[in-house]
Design an enzyme around this catalytic site. Structure first.
Site, PDB file in Angstrom:
ATOM      1  N   GLN A 144       0.877  -1.160   0.000  1.00  0.00           N
ATOM      2  CA  GLN A 144       0.000   0.000   0.000  1.00  0.00           C
ATOM      3  C   GLN A 144       0.920   1.215   0.000  1.00  0.00           C
ATOM      4  OE1 GLN A 144      -1.992  -1.037   3.607  1.00  0.00           O
ATOM      5  NE2 GLN A 144      -0.448  -0.105   4.925  1.00  0.00           N
ATOM      6  N   ASP A 154       1.609  -7.913   5.211  1.00  0.00           N
ATOM      7  CA  ASP A 154       0.545  -7.155   5.857  1.00  0.00           C
ATOM      8  C   ASP A 154      -0.747  -7.264   5.045  1.00  0.00           C
ATOM      9  OD1 ASP A 154       0.190  -4.954   8.025  1.00  0.00           O
ATOM     10  OD2 ASP A 154      -0.678  -4.049   6.211  1.00  0.00           O
ATOM     11  N   ASN A 155      -1.839  -7.620   5.721  1.00  0.00           N
ATOM     12  CA  ASN A 155      -3.164  -7.648   5.068  1.00  0.00           C
ATOM     13  C   ASN A 155      -3.178  -8.304   3.690  1.00  0.00           C
ATOM     14  OD1 ASN A 155      -4.779  -6.518   7.013  1.00  0.00           O
ATOM     15  ND2 ASN A 155      -4.464  -4.410   6.301  1.00  0.00           N
ATOM     16  N   GLU A 205      -0.419 -12.040   7.460  1.00  0.00           N
ATOM     17  CA  GLU A 205      -1.109 -11.321   8.534  1.00  0.00           C
ATOM     18  C   GLU A 205      -2.552 -11.087   8.103  1.00  0.00           C
ATOM     19  OE1 GLU A 205      -2.354  -7.424  10.638  1.00  0.00           O
ATOM     20  OE2 GLU A 205      -2.084  -7.749   8.508  1.00  0.00           O
ATOM     21  N   LYS A 210       3.157   2.295  17.046  1.00  0.00           N
ATOM     22  CA  LYS A 210       3.040   2.526  15.609  1.00  0.00           C
ATOM     23  C   LYS A 210       3.171   4.010  15.265  1.00  0.00           C
ATOM     24  CE  LYS A 210      -0.621   0.414  13.745  1.00  0.00           C
ATOM     25  NZ  LYS A 210      -2.001  -0.155  13.787  1.00  0.00           N
TER      26      LYS A 210
END
Lengths: 678, 678
Positions: B319, B390-391, B419, B531
């Protein structure tokens, strides 16, 4: 060393984001057909999902195999990414089916749009996105709808109106209908392989077979019978309620190595021989044994059976007597031994010199396969639609797959019964190869535990998808010791079990209805077997169970619950000699409870514990049970009892009648507050 | 109207009579790979049979995918037409495998021959048949063996010797060896599709992960860390026994729409931003965030980890921040809105303006796929072999299948952790697509019933064939309420569960070892989440559970039973707060019994009922259990107990140590009559 460029090719449709992960029913991913019956409800399910949050649209597609276009039905999402449809096949034959799915961009957008509205977010840009989507749909729509869609698109872009007012336009039902009427198939996914279904006619699910040797029914008691004389026996079979009359092979019987009485190695000149030793100078598999008559006689016999509501099943045994014309005409189809003779059948140390098997490793296997198929075609063209295939497990499984597929493609109403008493995996594979029915181990499943375990195996997918049992309490080859020693009660009990456990069942008729139980000493076989001699059947002999058989066939016809096999639920009893089970239609409008006394000598009694949940009844429900099989074996009227709650008492005398076959009527309250029994 | 000729084509190999009906393990008939570990025993089974009584010979065939020749291993018949072999993969990567089978004509003949001899039948013609068969084999044999075979054939035909003497020749062991050494493959059957296996390296089955943010480990306490400063933290991780150090994304962090402390919409100029908002003028997915250092610094960091016996896992999040270079360079990879902006990520009504998803329906999806794959390749070429993705469930499943297959074809030792906290079917499909590990619902499985049910699902085929769990008691995204409110005992118990239930597990390390439990009010998330800000971790803080973690990682390394996940058996206890389970090696030389107190507040006690059958122990066996995790959390020496029979008593205080991890030693009597504990 790998380069930066991928060594694995990109898939052709990488922009199709929906995944179809599993379709049921299916057998080995579509390699073999799932069996179903015309008109039945097929519950098709698929796992379908996409990455992210977009909505997906899923359709079930099916077509008759060999045709081009699919019929599409919309599937419904059932949660957990499972999509479902109830499909009712309307034609018999092979169906290909699949599932196709796509992202539904308009619905995805519209759902998000509504959520944003609800959260009072600014939706100006969203309205422009929606307008673009509607224009995209317009590009696929007919002129009229395209005009409507473009009108809406324009209105959505008109910022002189408030976004709330423009949002209201989107809720128009007619817009939603049009917007969903032109799906975009460009990025549609289909499952990688089509599934296959074999849709059978109704009789494949529900049939009652009666086997007899026409040659034992001569004009005079004891003379060699033929189709004309045996035709007179057909009304007797029809009156008992059977619908398939199965004949042992009707072809010329070999003379070389002919077997005599009780399978003796030498036959007297007057002995008729075994019908399974096929072929002589009079012809082979496409000919009729001269003593039985002509092809015209056979056709008249078949037509008389049909007039009585029955079909003829022919026995096809792909093997040859040594004098079968094939041996000279097609020597390549046999295995020749170094001494110049043809290899006969054997299962060392047993020898069957009267039977020559085909050599399926022949260099001319193609010619052999086509010829064997043409045997079926010949009889089909003479009006036969049901075949009992002798020992199919001694011919290649792939032959059967090709042969049955090829025949059912052209004649989808033809049925095949596999006479294979072999290892379980081979029997199931014959089912996968396309046999409609298979003989089973029912004969050797006698205790409550054995019967329960076996039926549970037969009723669970995928066995139930590919193998449909046909229960035979006896055959000319098999007289189980329970029938040898159990007396008339054993015949009655086994008849009830066969007729109520399996919707397809049959009997080697005269011997069974007369409770013939004399065995060849020490064997599971009949003494003076009809295979090797003419029999004189006194069909009205004392002690016959014709009334029970007739009654059971009537009950089967009257109760749709008994017309399927896999709708079986075993019911608990507190007596290991009492076996109980329920069959019911999906709508519960027909419920049949059978209770069988497995003890052929003693009265047994006990409590039957009904699964009230399954029947959607309360713990203190009253309900009516009607015994459709009262003690006198059919002569008395039905007997009704009022039962209450799960546990109810039964008592069965093996000699009077070893079973109850109850129809259960539940009390149902209707709108006008009257109670009905239903 | 159909003609006499079949409308369905004959199969090409109709004379191949053997059928292969099912091969396991397999996933959807070979569409997806079965996962296995190098060196493990794979039990391969197949249903194989032929028509009739002939003997069949069955081989297992395998090859590295992309190569030509198969290696063959003979399978053994195990009854009921089931054929078996234990196969041990010796190389990592994709393997294609299949089963091939043929009629063994010589053995079929020889078995029949021996039966005929035993029945004292005339075997003269049989001897001639045998001679022909041996000559057939000679035609495939080398010169020397052919001469021997022809010699035997001649001797079998020599009728000057008695058939008994000639029969004796056939029993020669050397003849039998030669006769079986040249199988006839001309009518061999193979299953219609190859099966696929993905063989992973050992660490795929057994790994311990530690996640931390290098930027929180600066040279000075509280200063922005970089690879050089964070490198000094690696020995701390190594000493605890972890073998994979997992870093959140290390790429330049976007400036546009950067998120501030606690995910606030605006960030102060000094705030570092989320590492998952990838890309800025400093570069994208193949670049390093300038404040973390240079590529050389990263490589030095990785090398230091490797020196300490650990690997680096990078987080790959496909992303982009709005200022990622891709947006300008490849505008086609994004979805543009009518107002000229790029569509950001959203899950209405939630908006993530700092994150632009890729448009996988882009007309240039091919370019996008190749570029994303090249991101992995870039880091692989810089020494990274483990990726946490990720995702992955928001990118097309087919992209992952292609990407992972393509990468693992060239780099079979690369591992991918998915994940994906999404719906079960999507998680499993990611496993089918090739992800080595997946995140799980372990975090939300807390009661005895929840844990038992979930683990049983994960351990049964085919889930266990395709989805390997990686258990995380916490992540930077998830602080479950049991950790928020359960205190130190909760951290200890969840750590024991993760480390002993799943052979692959990990933790968001500093927060976990320090029992950090402060949540954002009302959420399942950390307050002041790392984060969005630098954290100052006082790694020696009071109450840390470093000793327990170290001890558990040591126990995992010492006990091979804990190095696999699917060897799990739950053990009955009489207390719903006591969860017990056994893991053991196939040879039972290593057996570990874990008992966990799931009550974080109270002492719990009860009886553990061991499955003695499974452990091959008698009902009154004495055996030794060694608690490898004694109460003081690692400081005390191991504690041994003598147990007796199935039922044994345990008592666990949550505050001292909420679990026993017992090694069970069985008493084994050896030849010299001394007892050993084994």
């Amino acid at each position: 060393m790998p380069t930066n460029k991928s060594s694995v090719a990109l898939p052709p449709n990488g922009d199709c984001r929906v995944v179809i992960d599993r379709i049921t029913p299916s057998v080995e991913g579509g390699i073999f057909p799932v069996k179903r019956v015309i008109g039945d409800i097929v519950n098709v399910e698929a796992d379908v999902f996409a990455d992210g949050h977009d909505s997906v649209a899923v359709v079930f597609q099916y077509r008759k195999r060999g045709t081009k276009d699919y019929t599409e039905l919309r599937m419904e999402g059932g949660g957990n990414d499972l999509w479902k449809i109830k499909f009712i096949p309307e034609d018999i034959g092979f169906i290909e089916y699949n599932v196709a799915a796509r992202i539904d961009h308009y619905t995805s957008w519209y759902k998000g749009f509504e959520k944003k509205l609800a959260a009072e977010q600014n939706v100006e840009v969203e309205l422009l996105v929606g307008a673009d989507l509607l224009e995209g749909i317009a590009g696929r729509a007919n002129h009229e709808d395209a005009t409507i869609l473009r009108g809406y698109a324009e209105a959505l872009r008109d910022d002189s109106k408030s976004s709330a007012r423009r949002a209201e336009l989107l809720r128009s039902e007619s817009l939603q209908l049009i917007a969903n009427a032109y799906p975009d198939h460009t990025r549609e996914t289909r499952y990688c392989r089509n599934m296959l279904m074999l849709v059978e006619r109704k009789r494949a699910a529900f049939s009652s077979w009666y086997e007899f040797f026409p040659r034992s029914f001569g004009d005079k008691f004891g003379s060699h019978g033929n189709f004309r004389s045996a035709q007179k026996f057909l009304p007797h079979i029809a009156k008992m309620g059977f619908d398939i009359v199965y004949l042992p092979p009707i072809h010329p019987i070999g003379k070389k190595f002919r077997k005599g009485k009780n399978n003796s190695l030498t036959a007297e000149a007057t002995e008729p021989g075994s019908p399974w030793a096929i072929g002589s100078k009079d012809g082979g598999h496409k000919d009729i044994h001269p003593e039985l008559g002509t092809l015209d006689d056979f056709i008249a016999f078949r037509e008389e059976a049909e007039r009585l509501g029955m079909e003829i099943a022919l026995d096809i045994a792909f093997q040859c007597a040594p004098d079968h014309p094939y041996v000279k005409e097609n020597p390549k189809w046999f295995r020749w031994r170094p001494d110049g003779t043809v290899q006969y059948a054997e299962n060392p140390p047993k020898k069957y010199q009267d039977i020559l098997p085909f050599n399926f490793e022949s260099e001319d296997w193609r010619g052999l396969w086509e010829e064997l198929r043409s045997v079926f075609i010949f009889w089909i063209q003479n009006g036969v639609k049901v075949f009992r295939v002798d020992n199919p497990h001694t011919k290649p499984l792939e032959f059967w797959r090709w042969c049955i597929e090829s025949i059912k493609t052209d004649y989808p109403d033809v049925m095949f019964l596999a006479e294979a008493f072999t290892r379980p995996k081979i029997k199931y594979r014959l089912g996968k190869a396309g046999f409609t029915h298979g003989y089973t181990y029912f004969t050797w499943r006698n205790t409550k535990e054995e019967i329960t375990e076996y039926l549970k195996e037969l009723c669970k997918p995928e066995v139930s998808d590919i193998f449909w049992p046909n229960f035979w309490p006896n055959t000319p080859d098999i007289l189980h010791e329970c029938l040898q020693f159990g007396g008339r009660p054993a015949f009655m009990a086994r008849q009830v079990l066969a007729a109520t456990l399996s919707s397809n069942y049959g009997m080697y008729g005269p011997a069974f209805e007369l409770c013939e139980h004399e065995a060849f000493p020490g064997r599971e076989e009949y003494n003076n077997n009809e295979k090797y001699e003419l029999k004189k059947w006194d069909i009205d002999r004392n002690g016959n169970i014709r009334h029970l058989i007739t009654r059971l066939n009537r009950i089967r016809k009257d109760n749709p619950a008994l017309q399927r096999t896999h709708n079986l639920t075993f019911v608990e009893t507190d007596n290991t000699m009492l076996l109980a089970y329920i069959k019911h239609t999906p709508d519960l409008l027909n419920i049949v409870l059978t209770v069988v006394n497995l003890d052929f000598n003693n009265v047994q009694e006990g409590w039957v514990c009904l699964p009230l949940d399954l029947l959607r009844m309360d713990a203190d429900s009253y309900f009516m049970v009607q015994d459709m099989l009262p003690e006198t074996g059919g002569a008395m009227p039905d007997t009704n009892y009022m039962w209450h709650g799960a546990k109810n008492y039964v008592k069965l005398s093996p000699h009077a009648c070893p079973a109850h076959v109850f129809r259960i009527f539940r009390k149902v309250r209707r709108e006008n507050d009257f109670d009905y029994w239903l």
